[in-house]
Design an enzyme around this catalytic site. Structure first.
Site, PDB file in Angstrom:
ATOM      1  N   LYS A  72       0.188  -1.416  -0.083  1.00  0.00           N
ATOM      2  CA  LYS A  72      -0.165   0.096   0.149  1.00  0.00           C
ATOM      3  C   LYS A  72       1.301   1.026   0.033  1.00  0.00           C
ATOM      4  CE  LYS A  72      -3.715   2.297   2.544  1.00  0.00           C
ATOM      5  NZ  LYS A  72      -4.954   1.966   3.914  1.00  0.00           N
ATOM      6  N   SER A 141      -9.150   2.420   2.608  1.00  0.00           N
ATOM      7  CA  SER A 141      -8.639   2.791   1.901  1.00  0.00           C
ATOM      8  C   SER A 141      -7.217   1.854   1.224  1.00  0.00           C
ATOM      9  CB  SER A 141      -7.831   4.210   3.229  1.00  0.00           C
ATOM     10  OG  SER A 141      -6.811   3.234   3.875  1.00  0.00           O
ATOM     11  N   SER A 165     -10.496  -0.386   6.814  1.00  0.00           N
ATOM     12  CA  SER A 165     -10.185  -0.025   6.093  1.00  0.00           C
ATOM     13  C   SER A 165      -9.051  -1.623   5.071  1.00  0.00           C
ATOM     14  CB  SER A 165      -8.289   1.041   5.523  1.00  0.00           C
ATOM     15  OG  SER A 165      -8.968   2.471   5.837  1.00  0.00           O
TER      16      SER A 165
END
Length: 422
Positions: A72, A141, A165
């Site tokens: 990420k 996210s 997330s």
């Protein structure tokens, strides 16, 4: 051809029937085919990825044996930009790796590339779409990580969770998401949003892959999932936000409880004490107070480079939280964790919703984390399992929550549940 799971690939590489280079090339081919639609990657350098794979093949060994990992894009990598989906950090390469990335390299993984995140892992989305239907969000996210794993572009990927997330996008995309007990995974080198709750998480397509990945991040032997354990005691916890669940999710959870009961699980209803019915507001107060201060530099030096969405939403709400409210919420959170601990005196695991329903239409809204924030605040380990589809034929998930520091048992219980749901 069905993509290899990480565990299958490790076995094949050890047997000499697969190489890391072949596996990485297959991932890159899949990305080249699907990236125009899915848009999961913030940074990808195929030449660098293949060079890493060749080095992994030459080195041999290591728990991850040259398995590619998606990272990420709020997690530092010394050889790739970490952009946070923000023009403030566009093209900037950190001085070193985050601890989790360094540990994966030590385990002989290939760091394939950086996956798309929302801006600073908050609410402003990136371009990623749901691989099952590009007209819908993949969640956030950890948008790119969930989408890339679900689409067979990479077997393993990192996410992070402050609210929902990891669990929510994994559920929306139909993969397994795992949020460990708070504090188990090192957070050095990960962009901080809220230090009281931020948690590194993992995404994969199988529970065995989660166990393998978890071992590498902890620098411990892989967890051996116990598939011989007996039927668990399951607490059906609708939680105080049950009214936020859409009909598909309510029906799924009720059906899941019925099926598990028919397979021998003990099912009991579990509810919070009334004093915690508004605990979601305490999560909001804590994260609001902390995030506006953790983003002080970006907010004060580069306000013109932050989205209106983050400035008018989380930042404005955070500035409105008083220190007294923050302290009161922290005190209540401590009591809440003890209360949640007590729920496990009579059950092994809690069954609850992973998300309100299927992934919402459009990519501007990444979905409501209301079914996750409670457990993030509780510091409990959580795992979401794919559990069919809803009325729009998009994935639905069920979330299992375990007691703090009992992650191994949670994964084994999740394996029992998954086997009987199948």
């Amino acid at each position: 051809m069905k993509p290899f799971s990480a565990t299958e690939a490790v076995v094949a590489i050890e047997a000499g029937t697969l190489t890391s280079e072949r596996l990485v090339r297959d991932c890159l081919d899949r990305i080249a085919e699907r990236e125009p639609a899915v848009k999961a990657w913030a940074f990808l350098d195929p030449v660098r990825a293949i060079a890493q794979a060749r080095a992994a093949d030459a080195a041999k060994g290591g728990p991850l044996r040259g398995i590619p990992v998606g990272v990420k894009d709020i997690i530092d990598t010394h050889d790739m930009p970490t952009g946070h989906n923000s023009p403030i950090f566009n093209g900037k390469v950190p001085f070193g790796d985050a601890a989790c990335v360094a540990l994966c390299r030590t385990a002989n993984a290939v760091i394939l590339g950086k996956t798309v995140t929302t801006e600073f892992a908050n609410r402003h989305p990136g371009p990623t779409t749901n691989p099952h239907n590009a007209a819908h969000t993949p969640g956030g996210s950890s948008s790119g990580s969930a989408a890339a794993v679900a689409d067979g572009q990479v077997p393993l990927a990192f996410g992070t969770q402050t609210g929902g997330s990891v669990i929510r996008p994994a559920a929306y995309c139909g993969v397994i998401g795992y949020k460990p007990t708070y504090g188990d995974f090192n957070r050095v080198g990960i962009k901080m949003q809220c230090h009281s709750v931020d948690t590194l998480g993992l995404m994969a397509r199988t529970l065995d892959d989660i166990a393998l990945f978890r071992g590498a991040v902890l620098k411990l032997p892989p967890v051996r999932i116990d598939r011989k354990q007996g039927a668990p005691r399951v607490g059906f916890c609708r939680s105080p936000v049950w009214d936020k669940a859409l009909p598909d999710t309510k029906a799924l959870l009720e059906r899941t409880a019925t099926v598990l009961s028919s397979k021998g699980a003990s099912i009991v209803d579990v509810a919070f004490a009334p004093s915690y019915n508004d605990i979601i507001d305490d999560h909001a107060a804590i994260t609001g107070w902390e995030s506006v201060r953790n983003y002080a530099d970006e907010r004060l030096r580069n306000p013109d480079k932050m989205s209106t969405e983050i400035k008018e939403g989380p930042m404005k709400r955070g500035l409105a939280v008083t220190f007294e409210r923050y302290v009161a919420a922290q005190r209540k959170a401590v009591a809440f964790r003890a209360h949640v601990d007590s729920l496990f005196e009579k059950v092994d695991v809690l069954l609850t919703a992973s998300a309100p329903g299927e992934a919402p239409e459009g990519v501007a809204f990444t979905g409501d984390p209301v079914f996750n924030s409670i457990w993030t605040l509780a510091h409990t380990p959580c795992v979401t399992l794919p559990a069919g589809t809803g009325s729009k034929r998009l994935p639905l998930g069920v979330q299992l929550v375990g007691p703090r520091h009992a992650d191994n048992h949670l994964l084994s219980t999740a394996a029992w549940v998954a086997a009987h749901l199948d």
